[in-house]
Design a protein around this motif. Sequence first.
Motif, PDB file in Angstrom:
ATOM      1  N   ASP A 233      48.319  51.111  62.015  1.00  0.00           N
ATOM      2  CA  ASP A 233      49.308  50.735  61.004  1.00  0.00           C
ATOM      3  C   ASP A 233      50.731  50.913  61.514  1.00  0.00           C
ATOM      4  O   ASP A 233      51.646  50.210  61.091  1.00  0.00           O
ATOM      5  N   LEU A 234      50.913  51.914  62.386  1.00  0.00           N
ATOM      6  CA  LEU A 234      52.272  52.170  62.891  1.00  0.00           C
ATOM      7  C   LEU A 234      52.178  52.698  64.324  1.00  0.00           C
ATOM      8  O   LEU A 234      51.382  53.602  64.605  1.00  0.00           O
ATOM      9  N   LYS A 258      55.144  46.470  63.884  1.00  0.00           N
ATOM     10  CA  LYS A 258      54.462  47.721  63.512  1.00  0.00           C
ATOM     11  C   LYS A 258      55.018  48.937  64.253  1.00  0.00           C
ATOM     12  O   LYS A 258      54.426  50.012  64.203  1.00  0.00           O
ATOM     13  N   ARG A 286      57.643  54.297  55.658  1.00  0.00           N
ATOM     14  CA  ARG A 286      56.777  53.318  56.317  1.00  0.00           C
ATOM     15  C   ARG A 286      55.387  53.869  56.603  1.00  0.00           C
ATOM     16  O   ARG A 286      54.556  53.182  57.195  1.00  0.00           O
ATOM     17  N   ASP A 291      46.997  56.165  56.783  1.00  0.00           N
ATOM     18  CA  ASP A 291      47.419  55.224  57.835  1.00  0.00           C
ATOM     19  C   ASP A 291      47.022  55.766  59.200  1.00  0.00           C
ATOM     20  O   ASP A 291      47.027  56.994  59.424  1.00  0.00           O
TER      21      ASP A 291
END
Length: 314
Positions: A233-234, A258, A286, A291
């Motif tokens: 996700d990041l 991302k 974010r 995540d």
Amino acid sequence: MSLPQPSGARLLSLGTSLPDNVVTNDDLAERVDTTHDWIVDRTGIQERRIGGTTSGLATDASRQAIERSGIDPSTIDLLILATTSPDRRVPATASTVQENLGLSCGAMDLNAACSGFVYGLIAAHGFINLGHRRILVVGAETLSRITNWDDRSTCILFADGAGAAVIERTDGEGDLKGWHVASNGALEDTLFCEFDGKLIMSGGAIFKNAVLAMERSALHSLEMADLTPDDIDLVVPHQANVRIVEASCKRLGIPFEKTSMTIHRTGNTSSASVPLALDHALQENRISKDDNVLLVGFGAGMTSASAVLKWNGV
Ligand code: UT7
């Protein structure tokens, strides 16, 4: 006392510190033969912060992390300070930070260059498995002290700053799902600094190897976590050059959107860059619970390191 059962750990909080003094690309262009546009095009950097001491920045970032965690600082068992620019050769700057914070715990410096914070985070998990409960992991640098301000290929990149994280043992599921550390000493001459010298860098060689090292390290951690790049996700990459991050993401098949990037305003702060970018993503809301967050760094050595965290919702 016998050894405890292995256990997971959670990241409780982050803190950061940047010097007040902003140095713009135009400021640098007054000293060396460069331009704002060249620096932005080739690196993504628009400005950087310069000043302070490594222990001072580390102390400020740590205070913020401790405050945000709400823990009693006297319960911290260990302070790991990742840095390539310690205040002094001896003692470890971690001991100075420990004294500044009024802690009574173990304290040590760790030098894995720009991969240092991720190395420190992984080392902290090892100590937690051995029985420690709370660990402060800090990445802090004053690279401005070892930068040659007349070398346009390096002075545009390096800067100062610090980031800190409080890690806590948990009986539940830990955050860390995959990790990887590496070093390729054959490339040690691509970026080095002798005692009392300044940083000397072969930019092109680092660039090429960094892209490969980030991809390789990320894939190792993803495999351990039983995830694919699509599951991420990041990405929180070391902030060395926006083009290195773009190229690595492309090879991994992860959209650049991302990533969490701070390089435009911080420059390359070595071991501070990953916690600075992680905190930035948190401040921007974010990251959500559950995540998958990939931290990935590379640096002199050449070292590389990565970690996949399942975000616990702090
Ligand atoms: O934490 C890890 C630390 N280091 C890194 O990650 C650094 C990785 N490398 C890089 O980021 C890039 O290699 C640099 C930003 C250092 C250089 O960018 P580049 O696109 O690889 O440029 P280059 O080294 O291929 O140089 C191209 C030209 C050269 O001129 P000539 O020989 O073609 O006439 C350089 O002299 O750009 C020149 N140049 C500059 N021009 C204006 C180098 N630095 C500058 C500058 N301003 N600051």
